[in-house]
Design a protein around this motif. Structure first.
Motif, short mmCIF file in Angstrom:
data_model
loop_
_atom_site.label_atom_id
_atom_site.label_comp_id
_atom_site.label_asym_id
_atom_site.label_seq_id
_atom_site.Cartn_x
_atom_site.Cartn_y
_atom_site.Cartn_z
N SER A 38 0.97 -1.09 -0.17
CA SER A 38 0.12 0.54 0.20
C SER A 38 0.79 1.83 -0.08
N VAL A 39 2.07 1.03 0.80
CA VAL A 39 2.96 2.84 0.82
C VAL A 39 3.51 2.49 -0.74
N GLN A 40 4.30 1.52 -1.15
CA GLN A 40 4.89 1.45 -1.79
C GLN A 40 3.82 2.06 -3.52
N SER A 41 2.53 1.78 -2.83
CA SER A 41 1.52 2.63 -5.02
C SER A 41 1.80 3.21 -4.02
N GLU A 42 1.21 4.47 -2.74
CA GLU A 42 1.83 5.88 -2.83
C GLU A 42 2.50 6.40 -3.05
N ILE A 43 4.06 5.50 -3.23
CA ILE A 43 5.30 6.27 -3.19
C ILE A 43 4.65 6.49 -5.08
N GLU A 44 4.50 5.55 -5.47
CA GLU A 44 4.91 5.28 -7.33
C GLU A 44 4.01 6.49 -7.81
N GLU A 45 2.86 6.37 -6.65
CA GLU A 45 1.73 7.31 -7.26
C GLU A 45 1.97 8.95 -6.39
N GLN A 46 2.82 9.05 -6.31
CA GLN A 46 3.44 10.01 -6.13
C GLN A 46 4.24 10.78 -6.80
N GLU A 47 5.28 10.38 -7.25
CA GLU A 47 6.34 10.31 -7.69
C GLU A 47 5.73 10.64 -9.60
N ARG A 48 4.75 9.44 -9.81
CA ARG A 48 4.21 10.52 -11.39
C ARG A 48 3.60 11.57 -11.07
N GLU A 49 2.79 11.72 -10.08
CA GLU A 49 2.74 13.62 -10.07
C GLU A 49 3.14 14.00 -10.52
N ILE A 50 4.42 14.26 -9.37
CA ILE A 50 5.36 15.01 -9.45
C ILE A 50 6.27 15.01 -10.95
N SER A 51 6.46 13.94 -11.80
CA SER A 51 7.30 13.73 -12.73
C SER A 51 6.66 14.28 -13.86
N PHE A 52 5.38 14.23 -14.36
CA PHE A 52 4.61 14.45 -15.29
C PHE A 52 3.50 15.24 -14.61
N PRO A 53 2.03 15.31 -14.35
CA PRO A 53 0.88 15.98 -14.14
C PRO A 53 1.69 17.61 -13.37
N ILE A 54 2.13 17.49 -12.24
CA ILE A 54 2.79 18.38 -11.29
C ILE A 54 3.60 19.18 -12.81
N ARG A 55 4.49 18.36 -12.56
CA ARG A 55 5.63 19.69 -13.85
C ARG A 55 4.74 20.26 -15.56
N GLU A 56 4.44 19.08 -15.97
CA GLU A 56 3.88 19.90 -17.32
C GLU A 56 3.12 20.87 -16.70
#
Length: 462
Positions: A38-56
């Motif tokens: 569960s924690v790993q899934s949350e980390i990967e989701e946050q990393e994806r948001e930082i790398s893509f939606p937020i950065r874009e």
């Protein structure tokens, strides 16, 4: 992010410590693994948001802010050099802000003011005089054709379950057809493929469903026969989810036996209680694996029960080339006899009907594994629970509940839909579903724990 990463690493360390102990708490370890996932899934989701939606979003905000600083009523043209992985996201955000966007590739060449390549001593001056010339190349737009799924259902109403699954798997549109016949499916297939051209045909998938497996197979053959190169798309046949359910049930049982060190499934005698589409395909898959298979018809109202059960066995031999034993078992005594013969029992009967009660279980002598796919109360086996995953429900009797099978079935159907969309195999049926279900069960807990250590070789001095 730092706190969650620290928490994840602490969980992994705790799991490693438990594994190192000779008598570790199995329940605690299972809890930690689930919590860690569960924690790993949350980390990967946050990393994806930082790398893509937020950065874009920051990139687009910067572009719009610069444009706003230009004091003019004229149309502004902006050239933004962007990392290829962010092109699609930035373009979509700009278009949502009503900006006209064209994607350009860049050509580049090195330009030097020196006529000849300088010597090593003049290299610094040469680098200072060097320029990189960048020029946009406007190419013709090459939009990817949308991913379309044509859902051909032989029933009077198309199943919303499969339609929702297709959208969740990423299809741009799902077009359902109802009461589809083999003849009608030919016209639908040709119209769909020819209208899209060879490139669009590759992004076209046909899903054949319906409660009647025989009708679904006829439509499947008609669709397959209608295709020809280069107008070919992927075809999935899964009547009322029966093929993916049967594959998930067999794969889950096989995996559970190995994990519990109870032997190989292909060495067992297996009994399928129920002769519907799920039961029949499960019997076929088990027989192809080498199991000794019994398939039982249970309806006490059948006057031709014995003939019906034997007829099912003959049909499976004719259509699938497998040998199974068809038995009519309408009474408790008949079912007990089957339970004592088989080592693995799979309940694949009608929803909301109990097939095996506690009295029957009390009469069982040897170790058994009971699998139930009925999630509607009352369940197929009395005493079984929906989330059971090899729980010992009675001495020597291990249970696999409907949700344990259903979770894998859900993942399997979505994976098949995704693979077909991305241009995997051309045909998907129960034969392709089983190895894919096995593959889904073999995924690791934390892929991020896999590391590769590199070291420079040291030279030995004399």
């Amino acid at each position: 992010m730092d706190k969650k990463t620290e928490l994840r690493n602490g969980i992994i360390k705790a799991i490693d410590n438990l594994s190192a102990k000779e008598k570790g708490d199995a329940t605690e370890k299972e809890y930690l693994i689930a919590y860690g996932q569960s924690v790993q899934s949350e980390i990967e989701e946050q990393e994806r948001e930082i790398s893509f939606p937020i950065r874009e979003s920051w990139i687009v905000m910067g572009i719009l802010n610069h444009a706003g600083e230009i004091n003019t009523k004229e149309e502004i043209t902006c050239l933004h050099i962007c990392s290829p992985e962010h092109v699609t996201g930035v373009r979509q955000l700009l278009e949502s802000a009503r900006a006209k966007v064209e994607v350009a590739k860049l050509s580049k060449k090195v330009v030097t003011t020196s006529a000849e390549i300088p010597s090593a001593h003049e290299m610094e001056n040469w680098l200072q005089s060097m320029q990189i010339q960048v020029k946009p190349i406007m190419a013709k737009a090459s939009e990817t054709p949308p991913f379309l799924l044509f859902y051909l259902d032989t029933d009077s109403k198309a199943s919303p379950f499969d339609i929702c699954m297709a959208y969740d798997a990423g299809y741009n549109a799902v077009i359902p057809y109802e009461n589809v016949t083999p003849e009608e499916s030919k016209t639908i297939t040709l119209d769909a493929l020819l209208s899209r051209g060879p490139k669009g045909a590759k992004n076209t998938v046909f899903l054949i469903g319906g409660k009647n497996a025989e009708k679904a197979e006829e439509v499947f053959e008609a669709v397959k026969a209608s295709m020809f190169p280069p107008f070919k798309g992927s075809i999935i046949v899964d009547p009322a989810g029966a093929y993916t359910t049967a594959a998930a049930m067999v794969a889950k049982t096989e995996n559970a036996l190995l994990a519990s060190k109870l032997g190989q499934l292909n060495e067992k005698t297996c009994a399928i209680l129920g002769t519907g589409a799920v039961g029949q395909i499960a019997a076929v898959l088990l027989a192809k694996m080498g199991c000794n298979v019994i398939i039982a018809s249970l309806n006490p109202k059948r006057t031709d029960g014995k003939e019906h059960a034997e007829g099912i066995a003959k049909t499976l031999a004719k259509d699938h080339g497998v040998q199974v034993q068809g038995i009519f078992a309408p009474t408790a005594a008949d079912k007990i006899e089957i339970l004592n013969k088989a080592e693995v029992i799979m309940c694949a009967g009608i929803r909301g009907v109990t097939i095996i009660d506690k009295e029957m279980l009390n009469a069982v002598k040897n170790m058994k594994v009971i699998v139930d796919i009925n999630a509607v109360p009352p369940l197929g086996a009395e005493g079984i629970e929906l989330k059971d995953d090899m729980r010992e429900m009675a001495p020597g009797i291990f249970a696999i509940g409907a949700l344990a099978v259903g979770e894998l079935k859900h993942k399997l159907e979505k994976e098949i839909l995704r693979e077909a969309r991305s241009g995997g195999k051309e045909l998907y049926n129960y034969n392709t579903a089983l190895p894919l279900a096995r593959k889904l069960l073999q995924k690791d807990l934390f892929p991020s724990k896999l590391t590769l250590n590199l070291a420079y070789a040291t030279s030995k001095t004399k």
